[in-house]
Design a protein around this motif. Structure first.
Motif, short mmCIF file in Angstrom:
data_model
loop_
_atom_site.label_atom_id
_atom_site.label_comp_id
_atom_site.label_asym_id
_atom_site.label_seq_id
_atom_site.Cartn_x
_atom_site.Cartn_y
_atom_site.Cartn_z
N GLY A 328 0.80 -1.23 0.00
CA GLY A 328 0.00 0.00 0.00
C GLY A 328 0.83 1.26 0.00
O GLY A 328 0.32 2.33 -0.36
N SER A 329 2.08 1.16 0.41
CA SER A 329 2.94 2.35 0.47
C SER A 329 3.68 2.60 -0.83
O SER A 329 4.30 3.66 -0.98
N PHE A 330 3.68 1.62 -1.73
CA PHE A 330 4.50 1.77 -2.93
C PHE A 330 3.92 2.75 -3.94
O PHE A 330 4.58 3.08 -4.92
N SER A 331 2.72 3.17 -3.72
CA SER A 331 2.20 4.25 -4.56
C SER A 331 3.09 5.47 -4.45
O SER A 331 3.44 6.10 -5.46
N HIS A 332 3.48 5.83 -3.22
CA HIS A 332 4.35 6.98 -3.01
C HIS A 332 5.81 6.65 -3.30
O HIS A 332 6.54 7.47 -3.84
N LEU A 333 6.21 5.43 -2.94
CA LEU A 333 7.61 5.07 -3.14
C LEU A 333 7.98 5.01 -4.61
O LEU A 333 9.02 5.53 -5.04
N LEU A 334 7.14 4.38 -5.41
CA LEU A 334 7.43 4.28 -6.84
C LEU A 334 7.34 5.64 -7.52
O LEU A 334 8.09 5.93 -8.46
N LYS A 335 6.42 6.46 -7.05
CA LYS A 335 6.32 7.81 -7.60
C LYS A 335 7.62 8.57 -7.37
O LYS A 335 8.12 9.26 -8.26
N ALA A 336 8.17 8.42 -6.15
CA ALA A 336 9.44 9.09 -5.86
C ALA A 336 10.56 8.51 -6.70
O ALA A 336 11.39 9.25 -7.26
N LEU A 337 10.61 7.19 -6.80
CA LEU A 337 11.68 6.55 -7.56
C LEU A 337 11.66 6.95 -9.02
O LEU A 337 12.69 7.32 -9.60
N VAL A 338 10.49 6.90 -9.62
CA VAL A 338 10.39 7.24 -11.04
C VAL A 338 10.64 8.72 -11.25
O VAL A 338 11.26 9.13 -12.24
N GLY A 339 10.18 9.54 -10.31
CA GLY A 339 10.39 10.98 -10.45
C GLY A 339 11.85 11.37 -10.40
O GLY A 339 12.28 12.34 -11.04
N LEU A 340 12.65 10.62 -9.63
CA LEU A 340 14.07 10.95 -9.49
C LEU A 340 14.90 10.51 -10.68
O LEU A 340 16.10 10.78 -10.71
#
Length: 1100
Positions: A328-340
């Motif tokens: 459930g937390s990977f929505s934010h984690l993947l967003k950060a990863l892809v954004g970087l």
């Protein structure tokens, strides 16, 4: 090297210091003991470890308050002993651990740190750190038992308090590092790697501390940015290490559903232990999700790149260890990863790309349906917000948003079809792309930029290079962004969709949008082009390979259907211009059943009645649509390679049409598409492409020319073929040209402009292929050229033969004037035969037949004679252009050119003296070309029919141009004056005009030497007098001196009369400057000639 290597020697050295410290606990005694320790070897000290530690521990256990200086010295001494030895007893480890922790705690609250000096706190933390490293592997695990849970909790609380509340940066960092060692996540080599059971045991133990540790660390991470980056980096690292240990998927999978019952003696301890069952995991994951969201939001925009880099490591570690428990937390984690991925730091970018690549290779997403669902929902939410974000963000924000979208697609990889199979997801994504790719169609230059009728945009025919057009596209201007990087990201999004997605589904969906509305058509075509490129793996950057590559047969079907839609009349023949020539073809097209508006050399548009108003934006939009479709043809050729040859029969003819378009952007894009086709299909050049397909093209042209609705497009194809071929094409198109001439004979109505464009293209090609070099002058022009050639540059030298020829020509002309030879100028009807008698005969036998190209030019010139009197100005201008090219092609064949010149002369004179100024300008240009090619054959005709009109026109217009202002230079009258003045001098020289005619020209041009005239007219008049100087320098000198004579001429003897010239003694006037300039040039010319003559006369 140590001085005491044996235990005996070491005991003897250390005993006095230990006894002294045991008797008197002072900082000085502790410092003496520490100094003695430096001289003892590590093996010897290992044997005496407990003996040396006894007085130190005794000093710490004494009741009552102790001096901080003493405690600090004792702790530092303990750290020195531990650094050199290894703790091998469990009791010693736990006792030392407890004693050091009590040094930090406050008496009032054991779980809170005492208000000690920063030096003491730092010394204790470092001693704890050293203690954990000095314990051997089996011994240290004794500290991680349920029975020691209170002691561990005590230490964790103290260290967390120091990390959060201390202001000193070094204490914060040391406390976090000590915590990292305490939770067995140290990266040093001394500690062995935990096996699965040991890790499970530690995970159960640390689960009790997870709430406190995670909350405190999140506060440290999101704390004041002034603390620097190092505490934040250490806190992020510790956070993902402890979370990754406690929430590890492998461990949670081994946890039983119900908590095991411990023995009665451990019941109190069991209350402190946490059972990591499904309910606890779910509840903890939700709470960690809030903390992770907070950490990600703060760290992803942290100004220091090392914090952002550590955030990438956090995502990578948790995704590998907790992909199920923390889904459930990977929505934010993947967003950060892809954004970087698009971070400004190259280190962050490269590491982020490596992490994404590793995730793809490990198939983390592909094997985790829940994680794929999270990505799908993120993608849906982002696609929904994409149009709003693209219209409100700056360029950097748009790049970040699109990088996020692209990253989601890459992470989904083969599972992207889950998204595409959802109608809602596909609709959102496609509409987002359509809206974001909307073009800016307000630039009027797109419509204004037109291609000249006879120019070749790529130089020599067949020399079109293909390299400049690869990757292929004209620069586009979009409504919602200007940065090129944004468009490149959108291209990658479409190509990744094509690479992983169901190609037939995507093509069908976007073809539906293409036909749904004209507002979507350009964007849908762009997406379709990129989808096919991505499906073929062209220029697409992916993280993992697809499961099965598409074959050429798989690609040919969609490409064929798209090409059919692109080249459909409703989408191919769009209105791109509203000039008069195009509107002239509107009625034939409508009569043919096509509600289109064809253009001469440009396209036509399908418009259903009632016809909407035509605006610049509409034409601009149509131009871009055609260009995007042409780019698609080139893209499809690159995708199929040599297999595209099968589709050439349907694609080549329409592309050649657009290559002949008058709109520059369309023409250049079509030429780029042709270059792509050549490269893909293995043709060396466009010339080879046309040559090998010429039979099909010529047949199509012939059929189209018989249908009035398709004649303009056939003309464009033929024009393109001729511009990019060589003379080998002529036999193939000769029949087509004869058909054009026959049709032109039968109907001079609406088809005339179209057929004239065809003839203009043909004659342009013939002039380029068979144009004679300058040395091949007509024999009759050689005499005039030889007569005046001596003065042509003012630097050539007269030879004896040229002087002799001059007098022979003079005698001949005098005899003609006295009537001793037959007069060839009395009757126009007799002029051509008499000229033929004077013409030298170069062959003793029957004259050879005309070559095919010359015969073709002669046939075309026949039609031009009749069309010169056409009622439409545009037709007359076209005829004059074609006529000039005919003269150029027929130039080497004087016996045929001169009779044709005789026939065309009356109609040409009419255009010169009584027509629209535009026609007069064009007719004068034709006259100059005729004079150059025919020589003195036109002398008497020009002198009688044209020259009086020209001179009178120049004289009548001179007062108006002298009074005019700067705007006058933009009028047709000025352009006509300028053209006549610029061409009149060379015309007189080429025709070898007589003295009386030259005097008329000089009188007419003299007024333009006035300083009141526009500067360009003055310069043009000077050029006329320069030509007159070459022909008759004496008369020109006398005329100029009558206007202004710069010097007095004294007679060489008193008996001679003085020379009187009209210009002597006059004051400076409006003519003075230009006249003096011309006289100076004449003087230089005379001096050069005299000097050359002197050198020739001098003996060798």
């Amino acid at each position: 090297m140590a001085a005491f290597d044996t235990p005996r020697e070491a005991f003897g050295a250390l005993r006095p210091a230990c006894v002294r410290l045991a008797r008197a606990q002072t900082a000085e005694n502790a410092a003496r003991l520490q100094a003695r320790l430096a001289a003892v070897s590590a093996p010897a000290l290992q044997e005496l470890q407990e003996y040396v530690l006894f007085p130190l521990r005794f000093a710490l256990k004494l009741p009552g308050p102790k001096q901080e200086r003493l405690v600090q010295s004792v702790v530092q001494c303990i750290a020195s002993v531990l650094a050199a030895t290894c703790v091998r007893k469990q009791e010693l480890l736990q006792e030392l651990f407890s004693e050091l922790c009590r040094c930090l705690s406050a008496p009032c609250g054991p779980s809170t740190a005492a208000p000690l000096s920063e030096e003491l706190k730092l010394a204790v933390i470092q001693a704890l750190h050293t203690l954990m490293h000095s314990a051997s592997g089996d011994v240290i695990l004794s500290l991680y038992q349920p029975s020691t849970l209170p002691l561990l909790g005590f230490a964790v609380s103290l260290l967390l308090g120091l990390a959060e509340q201390e202001k000193a940066r070094q204490i914060k960092i040391s406390a976090l590092n000590c915590l990292q060692v305490l939770v067995l996540q140290c990266e040093c080599r001394e500690h062995r790697h935990l096996d699965a059971d040991e890790a499970q045991q530690c995970g159960d133990l640390f689960a009790s501390f997870l709430p406190g540790i995670s909350i405190t660390l999140s506060r440290v991470i999101t704390g004041d940015i002034k603390q620097g980056h190092k505490p934040a980096v250490s806190a992020i690292r510790l956070f993902y290490q402890i979370v990754g240990l406690v929430m590890a998927d492998e461990q949670l999978a081994r946890i039983p559903k119900n908590k095991e019952k411990l023995p009665v003696e451990q019941s109190r301890i069991s209350e402190l232990m946490v059972h990591r069952g499904p309910d606890w995991s779910k509840s903890t994951a939700e709470k960690l999700g809030l903390l992770l969201h907070r950490i990600v939001e703060f760290s992803s925009v942290h100004p220091h790149w090392k914090v952002r880099l550590e955030l990438v490591e956090l995502v990578h570690h948790l995704l590998r260890s907790c992909s199920r428990s923390l889904v459930g937390s990977f929505s934010h984690l993947l967003k950060a990863l892809v954004g970087l991925v698009s971070d400004e730091s190259s280190e962050v970018q490269s590491r982020c790309s490596e992490v994404l690549q590793d995730i793809a290779e490990q198939r983390v997403v592909a094997q985790n349906r829940a994680l794929a669902d999270v990505l799908s929902e993120n993608l849906h939410a982002l696609a929904t917000a994409l149009p709003r974000l693209m219209s409100s963000q700056d360029d950097a924000g748009k790049i970040s948003t699109l990088s996020l979208l692209l990253g989601y697609l890459k992470l989904l990889g083969p599972r992207i079809n889950i998204v595409l199979n959802s109608a809602s997801h596909l609709h959102r994504l496609s509409k987002a792309l359509i809206q974001v790719l909307e073009l800016d169609v307000t630039d009027v230059k797109i419509v204004e930029n037109r291609r000249g009728g006879s120019e070749s945009p790529r130089g020599l025919p067949g020399s079109l290079g293909t390299g400049a057009w690869r990757g292929g596209c004209q620069k586009k201007y979009f409504r919602f962004f200007t940065e090129e990087k944004v468009f490149q990201l959108l291209q990658q999004v479409c190509r990744v969709l094509g690479y992983y997605g169901n190609l037939y589904l995507l093509v069908d969906h976007f073809m539906g949008l293409y036909g749904e509305s004209g507002a979507y058509r350009k964007q849908a075509a762009m997406v379709l082009n990129e989808l096919l490129a991505g499906a073929a793996g062209v220029g697409v950057d992916v993280l993992q390979e697809r499961e099965a590559s598409l074959t050429t047969d798989d690609l040919r079907g969609p490409i064929t259907s798209i090409l059919e839609e692109y080249t459909d009349q409703a989408n191919w023949y769009l209105l791109t211009s509203i000039d008069a020539e195009e509107t002239g073809h509107e009625q034939p097209m409508q009569h043919a059943g096509l509600a289109a508006r064809p253009g001469g050399a440009c396209s036509s548009a399908l418009l259903l009645p009632p016809e909407p108003p035509v605006t610049t934006s509409t034409m601009n939009s149509n131009i871009w649509q055609i260009c995007i479709q042409l780019e698609g043809v080139g893209c499809f050729a690159g995708v199929l390679g040599k297999e595209f040859r099968v589709l050439l029969l349907s694609a080549l003819y329409p592309v050649l049409e657009k290559a002949g378009d008058r709109t520059l952007l369309i023409s250049e894009t079509a030429l780029g598409a042709l270059a792509d086709v050549c490269e893909a299909c293995g043709y060396r050049s466009v010339q080879c492409l046309i040559s090998e397909n010429s039979d099909y093209l010529v047949n199509s042209i012939s059929l189209s020319l018989r249908q009035p609705a398709h004649q303009p497009h056939a003309a464009q194809v033929l024009d393109t073929m001729l511009r990019h071929s060589d003379a080998s094409l002529l036999p193939l198109v000769e029949d087509v040209i004869q058909d054009v001439l026959s049709t032109l004979d039968q109907s001079y109505g609406h088809q005339a402009p179209t057929f004239l464009r065809v003839l203009h293209s043909v004659l342009t090609a013939l002039a380029q292929w068979f144009g004679s070099p300058c040395s091949e002058e007509h024999p009759q022009g050689q005499a005039a050229k030889g007569q005046s050639g001596t003065w042509s540059l003012g630097q050539q030298v007269l030879t004896k033969q040229e002087v002799e020829q001059f007098f022979l020509n003079y005698i001949r002309e005098k005899q003609v004037a006295e009537g001793n030879l037959p007069d060839t100028g009395e009757e126009e009807a007799d002029e051509v035969p008499s000229l033929a008698k004077l013409e030298p005969d170069n062959s003793d036998t029957e004259e050879a037949p005309l070559p095919s190209h010359a015969q073709l030019a002669k046939d075309v010139m026949e039609r031009c004679i009749h069309l010169l009197s056409a009622g439409k100005l545009r037709v007359r201008l076209q005829v004059l252009d074609v006529l000039e090219l005919c003269v150029t092609v027929l130039h080497p064949h004087g016996n045929h050119l001169l009779p044709m010149a005789h026939r065309v002369w009356p109609a040409l004179v009419t255009r010169l003296i009584s027509d629209d100024p535009l026609a007069v300008l064009r007719a004068f240009k034709v006259l100059c070309t005729l004079a150059e090619k025919c020589g003195d054959f036109l002398r008497q005709r020009f002198s009688k029919d044209v020259l009086p009109k020209l001179t009178s026109s120049l004289l009548s217009q001179a007062p108006a141009s002298a009074r005019a202002g700067p705007v006058y230079s933009h009028t047709l009258a000025f352009k006509l004056q300028l053209a006549v003045l610029q061409g009149l001098g060379s015309l007189c020289e080429k025709l070898d005009m007589g003295e009386s005619d030259l005097n008329k020209v000089a009188d007419a041009c003299l007024v333009y030497l006035s300083a009141k005239q526009p500067k360009k007219l003055q310069e043009a008049a000077q050029s006329v007098f320069l030509h007159l100087m070459h022909m008759d320098p004496d008369s020109t000198w006398l005329l100029l001196n009558e206007v202004c004579c710069p010097q007095q001429y004294k007679p060489p003897h008193a008996s001679l009369r003085p020379v009187r010239l009209g210009g002597m003694g006059r004051q400076h006037n409006e003519f003075t400057h230009n006249v003096l300039l011309l006289l100076e040039q004449l003087q230089q010319q005379e001096s050069v000639t005299l000097q050359a003559g002197t050198q020739e006369a001098s003996p060798l």
